[in-house]
Design a protein around this motif. Structure first.
Motif, PDB file in Angstrom:
ATOM      1  N   MET A 194     -10.707  -2.310   2.741  1.00  0.00           N
ATOM      2  CA  MET A 194     -11.910  -1.913   1.999  1.00  0.00           C
ATOM      3  C   MET A 194     -13.072  -2.850   2.317  1.00  0.00           C
ATOM      4  O   MET A 194     -12.904  -4.064   2.385  1.00  0.00           O
ATOM      5  N   ALA A 213      -3.777  -1.042  -7.405  1.00  0.00           N
ATOM      6  CA  ALA A 213      -4.125  -2.155  -6.518  1.00  0.00           C
ATOM      7  C   ALA A 213      -2.861  -2.827  -6.010  1.00  0.00           C
ATOM      8  O   ALA A 213      -1.770  -2.653  -6.567  1.00  0.00           O
ATOM      9  N   GLU A 253     -17.136  -0.969  -0.893  1.00  0.00           N
ATOM     10  CA  GLU A 253     -16.042  -0.172  -1.457  1.00  0.00           C
ATOM     11  C   GLU A 253     -15.321  -0.930  -2.568  1.00  0.00           C
ATOM     12  O   GLU A 253     -14.919  -0.333  -3.577  1.00  0.00           O
ATOM     13  N   GLN A 254     -15.164  -2.234  -2.397  1.00  0.00           N
ATOM     14  CA  GLN A 254     -14.558  -3.026  -3.463  1.00  0.00           C
ATOM     15  C   GLN A 254     -15.417  -3.013  -4.714  1.00  0.00           C
ATOM     16  O   GLN A 254     -14.904  -2.889  -5.831  1.00  0.00           O
ATOM     17  N   PHE A 304     -14.919   0.228  -6.444  1.00  0.00           N
ATOM     18  CA  PHE A 304     -13.649   0.241  -7.182  1.00  0.00           C
ATOM     19  C   PHE A 304     -13.833  -0.428  -8.546  1.00  0.00           C
ATOM     20  O   PHE A 304     -13.430   0.108  -9.582  1.00  0.00           O
ATOM     21  N   HIS A 364       0.828  -1.202   0.000  1.00  0.00           N
ATOM     22  CA  HIS A 364       0.000   0.000   0.000  1.00  0.00           C
ATOM     23  C   HIS A 364       0.868   1.261   0.000  1.00  0.00           C
ATOM     24  O   HIS A 364       0.516   2.264  -0.646  1.00  0.00           O
ATOM     25  N   GLY A 408      -6.637   1.988 -12.301  1.00  0.00           N
ATOM     26  CA  GLY A 408      -6.921   1.593 -10.937  1.00  0.00           C
ATOM     27  C   GLY A 408      -5.662   1.040 -10.289  1.00  0.00           C
ATOM     28  O   GLY A 408      -5.014   0.134 -10.838  1.00  0.00           O
ATOM     29  N   SER A 466      -7.703   4.297  -6.339  1.00  0.00           N
ATOM     30  CA  SER A 466      -6.784   3.418  -5.617  1.00  0.00           C
ATOM     31  C   SER A 466      -7.508   2.511  -4.630  1.00  0.00           C
ATOM     32  O   SER A 466      -8.503   2.900  -4.011  1.00  0.00           O
ATOM     33  N   GLN A 467      -6.958   1.314  -4.489  1.00  0.00           N
ATOM     34  CA  GLN A 467      -7.369   0.412  -3.420  1.00  0.00           C
ATOM     35  C   GLN A 467      -6.854   0.974  -2.100  1.00  0.00           C
ATOM     36  O   GLN A 467      -5.728   1.463  -2.015  1.00  0.00           O
ATOM     37  N   SER A 468      -7.686   0.893  -1.056  1.00  0.00           N
ATOM     38  CA  SER A 468      -7.267   1.335   0.260  1.00  0.00           C
ATOM     39  C   SER A 468      -7.232   0.157   1.218  1.00  0.00           C
ATOM     40  O   SER A 468      -7.798  -0.905   0.937  1.00  0.00           O
ATOM     41  N   PHE A 479      -8.070  -7.502  -5.837  1.00  0.00           N
ATOM     42  CA  PHE A 479      -8.286  -7.250  -7.262  1.00  0.00           C
ATOM     43  C   PHE A 479      -7.241  -7.923  -8.144  1.00  0.00           C
ATOM     44  O   PHE A 479      -7.192  -7.688  -9.352  1.00  0.00           O
TER      45      PHE A 479
END
Length: 773
Positions: free
Chosen positions: A649, A671, A653-654, A657, A623, A669, A644-646, A677
């Motif tokens: 999630m 990841a 939220e996924q 995304f 991350h 995106g 962005s992936q956090s 993902f």
């Protein structure tokens, strides 16, 4: 035709009654149970026969078989032995009735076999802690025993006949099963043929098959076709992630014939996904769906499986799979727990779709039922590259100081002095251990003896307390207790396949001395083969399939696959012209080079996007690196859309995304490689036209992985490859596999690290990739 049932299965079907009661009571481990049975047998006289095989037939239609624990011919007494921990006064009366039901059935089978007109029956309860026996006896005439036997059999026979009729109809339908599509896809037929041959020969199969050829249908269809000829009782489709189950259920719906197709399909889900009352405990005094569960179970079972049997023994058939939603509807209609209704229905389903742990875990339901009922089963292990790490976690356990702290603060520990003192002794032993050892990561040849002794004493104290206060089930206390119990069970089988290590506690660093009593102690499994070998041996056939199983000897070694396991690599249906693969020869994403890598890395990404706008995924090793790259891209190319992936999630939220990846969408995106993902998502066509992989995916270089590398080097002579290279490249290939999902897809992959040019790395990349530079 004669239907066969085990004594235990018969009685669990006919004699269970009352509430579902899952309040935790300490129980002997499997080894303690076996040792307890052996101890009882040794205490008996020379005329005592242990493990006495018995069988009998009811009305020429139902064969009942089993193994009685022991018989003393001189005393004329048949023993049913049960091991336990703690006071029997707290035993659920329904459990005692079930034990008597089993003893009475064994009693009639013995009277019938030996021509006896009476018999003494004994329930022998052995406390494995004190080795004291509590014996309850009954004198029964053969007539009384026969009446009980016939009552149980009569209750079961209608279901047995329905099951037999269902089995015949099922096998006839599977013999006539046709492939659900006009033609096989490229690679799908060889895969199906290999699965069918493995089932016929009773072997395991490792099958590497590329994404997009229809592996789910391509494995289910041949195994269902093979089931009648191989007399398979059950087929278990096991997946690593939730996303795998809907794919299997959808494939089974496509395979279904016309209405009335007699295949019972059941989906098993995790307990927390199925629980209707997560704020309630699992017993009749707390949860309304547990109260009277076994009294309402027969009607719920009948409804779930298609209604009451017809007079001819057949049953109405509903071909819809018992997925989570349908099972819940049936359960709530009959006011029973959906989760435990599913557990009961696993006995009657033909195909069970569930998680790896349902079969491979030490307490896996499906494996336990297979052993208890002597089922002939076949396994399909989806996305099998995940099995290694999942199995390692199943057979590992960590003791964490914060868990002990929460247990010591629980209401029970605060109020019950013996519990409080026992946990305090564990804490003192933990502190003493930390003071005596190096402040850095350390590996031990055995679990610290003094700390283990304190844990065992605490478990004994907790068992005594829970036997007297079964309602005092504090979650924090139970969590710590379960960890300690798991540790004890795994230590019983400790060997070269695992190691004991100690890591400094949270916050410890080079400039900070660790706080005594704050270390993390872990019994860490490295080679699950020791545990999984018996699981594979219990199955008639097992197919493990994935797009990333190279090199296959790596999986065979670490998973414990049989020596005669067949291997197949299915040809890809995709052409090199569909995918451009570029390697950055002048770019390093190694940790020490990451700051310098950011500018050239994001410039390459922007150049590709400007040359062909569309949807891309960019994968990073962490991350932190992801956030640095996303910030640098926004700084140097602010016109380029990105998201962005956090960390942590939610499912919503996924989904948000992934919703950005539309056919007409544009952007990148960001990841994490190996995350949510990187596999198991399907973005066909223009929803995804390219990927950037800015890492080899190698596991972090740290003391734990270095110790694993040394041990795997000693066992297999390939420590670096088994610890770092193979796991890393599997993640890369999985992530890159998101780009080409169908025969009409076209895309590009950028491998953003100079190490991708190395020969030993390229050998692990798919052969069909068109490597351009």
């Amino acid at each position: 035709m004669v239907y066969t049932v085990a004594v235990r299965e018969l009685c669990e079907f006919t004699a269970k009654q009352g509430d579902l009661d899952l309040r935790f009571t300490p129980a002997p481990s499997a080894l303690e149970g076996m040792a307890g049975h052996a101890l009882v047998a040794r205490r008996r006289g020379p005329a005592y026969q242990a493990e006495l095989s018995l069988s009998g037939v009811y009305l020429g239609q139902l064969r009942v078989r089993g193994r009685a624990d022991g018989f003393d011919a001189e005393l004329g007494r048949l023993d049913e032995v049960k091991t336990h921990k703690g006071s029997l006064e707290r035993q659920n009366p329904a459990q005692r009735l079930l034990h008597w039901a089993q003893a009475l059935v064994y009693g009639w089978l013995l009277c019938q076999q030996q021509g006896r007109d009476q018999l003494e029956l004994a329930l022998v309860y052995l406390d494995v802690g004190t080795e004291q026996e509590t014996v309850f006896t009954r004198h029964c005439s053969a007539t009384e025993l026969q009446a009980h036997f016939e009552t149980q059999c009569a209750r079961f026979l209608a279901w047995a006949q329905a099951q037999q009729a269902h089995r015949q109809a099922r096998d006839a339908a599977l013999q006539a099963l046709v492939f659900p599509h006009p033609d096989f896809r490229t690679g799908q037929r060889p895969l199906a043929e290999a699965v069918y041959k493995a089932a016929r020969s009773g072997r395991c199969l490792l099958a590497q098959a590329p994404t997009g050829i229809g592996k789910t249908v391509g494995t289910l269809f041949p195994l269902l076709k093979a089931a009648p000829g191989q007399q398979l009782d059950k087929l278990f489709f096991l997946s690593a992630k939730t996303s795998g189950r809907p794919l299997a259920l959808a494939a089974l719906r496509r395979l279904a014939g016309p209405p009335g197709w007699p295949l019972r399909v059941l989906e098993l889900v995790a307990r927390d996904k199925a629980c209707e009352h997560p704020d309630r405990a699992c017993h009749g005094e707390s949860c309304p769906l547990a109260q009277g569960f076994y009294d309402r179970l027969p009607a719920a079972r009948s409804a779930a499986l298609g209604g009451n049997p017809h007079p001819d023994g057949s049953a109405p058939v509903d071909p819809a799979p018992l997925d989570q939603a349908r099972l819940r509807a049936v359960a709530l209609q009959h006011q029973v727990c959906p989760y435990y209704l599913g557990q009961e229905l696993a006995r009657w389903a033909d195909v069970v779709v569930g998680d790896y742990h349902h079969y491979f875990d030490g307490g896996g339901l499906l494996h336990g039922l297979t052993q208890a009922n002597d089922w002939r089963v076949a396994l399909l292990v989806d996305e099998a590259h995940n099995l290694l790490e999942r199995a390692r976690s199943m057979y590992s356990v960590a003791l964490r100081p914060e868990h002990l702290a929460r247990a010591r603060q629980s209401p029970t520990a605060q109020q019950a002095q013996p519990v409080r003192q026992a946990l305090a002794r564990v804490g003192r032993a933990w502190v003493a251990h930390d003071k005596a050892q190096s402040p850095h990561y350390q590996v031990h040849e055995q679990f610290p003896p003094k700390l283990l002794a304190a844990l065992q004493q605490a478990l004994s104290t907790l068992a005594e307390h829970q036997a007297e206060h079964p309602t005092d089930n504090d979650p924090a206390l139970l969590d710590f207790q379960f960890e300690a119990l798991q540790l004890g069970r795994l230590l019983e089988q400790f060997g070269p396949h695992s190691m004991v290590d100690v890591s400094p506690g949270p916050g410890a660093g080079p400039a900070t001395a660790p706080v005594p009593g704050q270390s993390v102690l872990c019994l860490r499994n490295l080679v699950p083969a020791h545990f999984l070998r018996a699981r594979f041996a219990s199955a008639h056939s097992c197919t493990l399939f994935s797009a990333t199983l190279q090199p296959m000897h790596y999986h065979a070694d670490l998973l414990g696959l049989p020596d005669n396991t067949a291997c197949i690599e299915v040809e890809s249906p995709f052409q090199a012209a569909q995918l451009q693969v570029h390697t950055a020869h002048d770019l390093s994403t190694r940790f020490q080079h990451r700051a310098q890598s950011l500018d050239p890395l994001v410039d390459r990404m922007a150049a590709q996007y400007q040359a062909r706008p569309g949807n891309y995924l960019a994968f990073f090793s962490s991350h932190d690196y992801l956030q640095q790259a996303a910030a640098r891209l926004a700084q140097r190319h602010p016109e380029l859309p990105c998201w962005s992936q956090s960390r942590g999630m939610s499912e919503a939220e996924q989904q948000g995304f992934l919703a950005r990846f539309q056919d007409e969408g544009q952007g990148i995106g960001f990841a994490v490689l190996g995350g949510a993902f990187a596999e198991g998502i399907d973005l066909p066509g223009r929803r995804l036209i390219g990927a950037f992989v800015a890492t080899l995916g190698l596991p972090q270089l740290n003391p734990v992985n270095e110790e694993i590398r040394r041990r795997l080097q000693a066992q297999f002579g390939a420590g670096y490859d088994y610890t770092y290279l193979y796991p890393g490249l599997q993640k890369v290939v999985q992530a890159a596999g998101r780009v080409i999902r169908g025969p009409g897809d076209e895309g590009v992959i950028h491998l953003l690290d100079d190490r991708f040019a190395r020969p030993e790395v390229r050998r692990l990349l798919p052969a069909w990739w068109g490597l351009k530079d």
